[in-house]
Design a protein around this motif. Structure first.
Motif, PDB file in Angstrom:
ATOM      1  N   SER A   1     -83.828 -85.001  19.197  1.00 34.55           N
ATOM      2  CA  SER A   1     -84.494 -86.166  19.098  1.00 34.55           C
ATOM      3  C   SER A   1     -84.819 -86.818  20.451  1.00 34.55           C
ATOM      4  O   SER A   1     -84.089 -86.616  21.575  1.00 34.55           O
ATOM      5  CB  SER A   1     -83.547 -87.155  18.324  1.00 34.55           C
TER       6      SER A   1
ATOM      7  N   ASP B   1     -85.490 -90.098  20.782  1.00 33.31           N
ATOM      8  CA  ASP B   1     -84.934 -91.488  20.677  1.00 33.31           C
ATOM      9  C   ASP B   1     -84.259 -92.129  21.679  1.00 33.31           C
ATOM     10  O   ASP B   1     -83.148 -91.293  21.840  1.00 33.31           O
ATOM     11  CB  ASP B   1     -84.270 -91.720  19.061  1.00 33.31           C
TER      12      ASP B   1
ATOM     13  N   HIS C   1     -89.538 -95.869  27.406  1.00 31.89           N
ATOM     14  CA  HIS C   1     -88.443 -95.235  27.014  1.00 31.89           C
ATOM     15  C   HIS C   1     -87.012 -95.856  27.829  1.00 31.89           C
ATOM     16  O   HIS C   1     -86.007 -96.051  27.140  1.00 31.89           O
ATOM     17  CB  HIS C   1     -88.456 -93.445  27.527  1.00 31.89           C
TER      18      HIS C   1
ATOM     19  N   SER D   1     -86.607 -99.251  26.742  1.00 32.79           N
ATOM     20  CA  SER D   1     -85.736 -99.208  25.324  1.00 32.79           C
ATOM     21  C   SER D   1     -84.205 -98.605  25.661  1.00 32.79           C
ATOM     22  O   SER D   1     -83.426 -99.546  25.027  1.00 32.79           O
ATOM     23  CB  SER D   1     -86.408 -98.140  24.275  1.00 32.79           C
TER      24      SER D   1
END
Ligand code: AMP
Length: 437
Positions: free
Chosen positions: A149, A151, A249, A252
């Motif tokens: 991932s 994320d 990124h 976040s």
């Protein structure tokens, strides 16, 4: 009396520690009970976050580290313990934990069945560094790696796991630094920008930095030589050169950390000692550690699995230093209760026939899963009782001629000094009922 050996021909290899079965004054952190205590808590935190254990060999093909960690890094160019096996293969003792895990998951195709793969390891790591307190040539790393991932929430999870683990073992004095080291899209431009900026100062900088300038310019930011640090404090910041994707990124990640109430500082000069990092890089330090102040660090490595011959798969992980954890705990005066290794029961036998009965009883007690021991050196009552005392056994069973004849044992509670005769057949039940109270 212990014999004093004047000219011991051997000692452990330089800067490699023995972890001992008993605490020793001044070096309490080298007590194996403490190591297990910390390892247990690490496993427990990993379990809580859904990470499963992986174990890889202590050696890997040297090329794995050359390819992943990078030829121009200090670790690969100067610090590996290398050997050639009888088949002529070049092998290295693991200098870090991530590349072996990547190699293993590719080899065993774990990603096919587990597209999100969360792993942890506890393993020995070897670097032929200049040793000092907190920096050893063999050290143990506790690490996690999460694959599959991109994320930023996963970056935050991995970081928060490390922070929580340190808290669980009592290290409240910890500072988290985060940075982004960019990606293959934005880093090359920064690298050139940094070189251009450094060039006028290069002649004043240390020899290592001169080499890094050619081979691995970002590593100059990690230089510890005071004059170089001063020069580089004015260097352009990678964070100002990030591409849109890397910047988003990073922002976040920051939002997630804030949502998790994990305090952090942005460290624009934080670069790690490996070439494989992309985007997130982080380090956790402690003020109680002195010059070797990093408790652990890690980051994202989105190109590594592919570079090692696997399918393109993002990943993120960290490695924490076991010795540093233990030293920090000691500096902070954290009292822990290592797992009790004293026997529950100690058997004392007087006379040869009683000894045979004791040996039989000892086996029965151990078969019931109760920790039990006896003396194989001292023969007299006093010597045996002294050992029982030294081992801190709470219960002592005595068997002499009289007990043998009557089919009984003397059951002594060392805490209350109460002693009574009980039938041999009752022994296990009595120990168990004592343990329940
Ligand atoms: P690194 O991957 O080099 O950042 O290492 C991860 C962590 O392992 C560091 O933050 C330290 O806590 C620990 N560590 C690294 N090298 C050593 C060493 N030579 N001796 C003891 N601990 C180390």
């Amino acid at each position: 009396m212990r014999k004093i050996i004047n000219h011991m021909p051997f000692s452990s290899p330089p800067y490699m520690n023995d972890v001992l079965p008993y605490p020793s004054p001044g070096n309490n952190w080298l007590h194996s009970g403490r190591w297990r205590w910390v390892e247990y808590r690490f496993r427990r935190v990993c379990r809580c976050y859904g990470y499963r254990e992986i174990r890889t060999p202590i050696l890997e093909l040297t090329d794995l580290f050359v390819r992943s960690v990078g030829e121009g890094t200090d670790i690969v160019s100067k610090e590996m313990f290398n050997l050639v096996d009888r088949g002529g293969r070049r092998l290295s003792l693991k200098p870090e934990g991530t590349a072996p895990v990547v190699r293993a998951i590719i080899e065993h195709e774990l990603l096919a069945a587990h597209p999100l793969l969360k792993l942890y390891y506890i393993g020995q790591t070897f670097r032929n560094e200049r040793g000092q307190k907190g920096r050893y040539r063999q050290h143990q790393q506790l690490g996690v790696e999460a694959f599959g991932s991109a994320d930023p929430a996963l970056d935050a999870e991995v970081i928060e796991l490390a922070v929580r683990f340190f808290r669980e073992i009592g290290i409240t004095d910890q500072q988290l630094q985060i940075n982004s080291v960019g990606c293959p899209n934005c880093r090359p431009a920064y690298r050139e920008g940094l070189k251009k900026w450094v060039k006028p100062f290069l002649s004043e900088m240390c020899g290592d930095c001169k080499t890094r300038y050619e081979v691995n310019p970002l590593r100059m930011l990690d230089c510890k030589v005071p004059h170089d640090v001063e020069i580089l404090s004015g260097a352009p910041k990678l964070l100002d050169w990030l591409c849109e994707d890397c910047r988003e990124h990073f922002n976040s990640l920051r939002r997630h950390l804030e949502a998790m109430s994990v305090p952090y500082q942005i460290a624009p000069q934080l670069v790690r000692g490996f070439d494989y990092y992309t985007k997130t890089a982080f380090e956790i330090t402690s003020g109680v550690l002195g010059s070797q102040n990093a408790l652990g660090g890690g980051g994202r490595y989105d190109g590594l699995v592919e570079d090692c011959g696997g399918p393109a798969t993002p990943g993120i992980g960290f490695g924490l230093g076991m010795e540093r954890c233990l030293i920090a705990m000691e500096s902070l005066g954290i009292e822990i209760e290592p797992e009790d290794e004293a026997p529950t029961v100690f058997l004392v036998a007087l006379g040869e026939s009683a000894r045979s009965a004791a040996v039989r009883l000892l086996t029965e007690i151990r078969s019931a899963g109760i920790a039990a021991d006896m003396d194989y050196v001292g023969k007299g009552l006093k010597a045996q009782m002294r050992l029982a005392d030294k081992l801190k056994a709470p219960l002592v069973l005595l068997i002499g001629e009289n007990e043998l004849k009557g089919g009984v044992v003397s059951f002594r509670n060392m805490q209350t000094s109460q002693q009574e005769m009980i039938p041999q057949g009752e022994v296990i039940r009595r120990i168990q009922s004592w343990a329940k109270n």
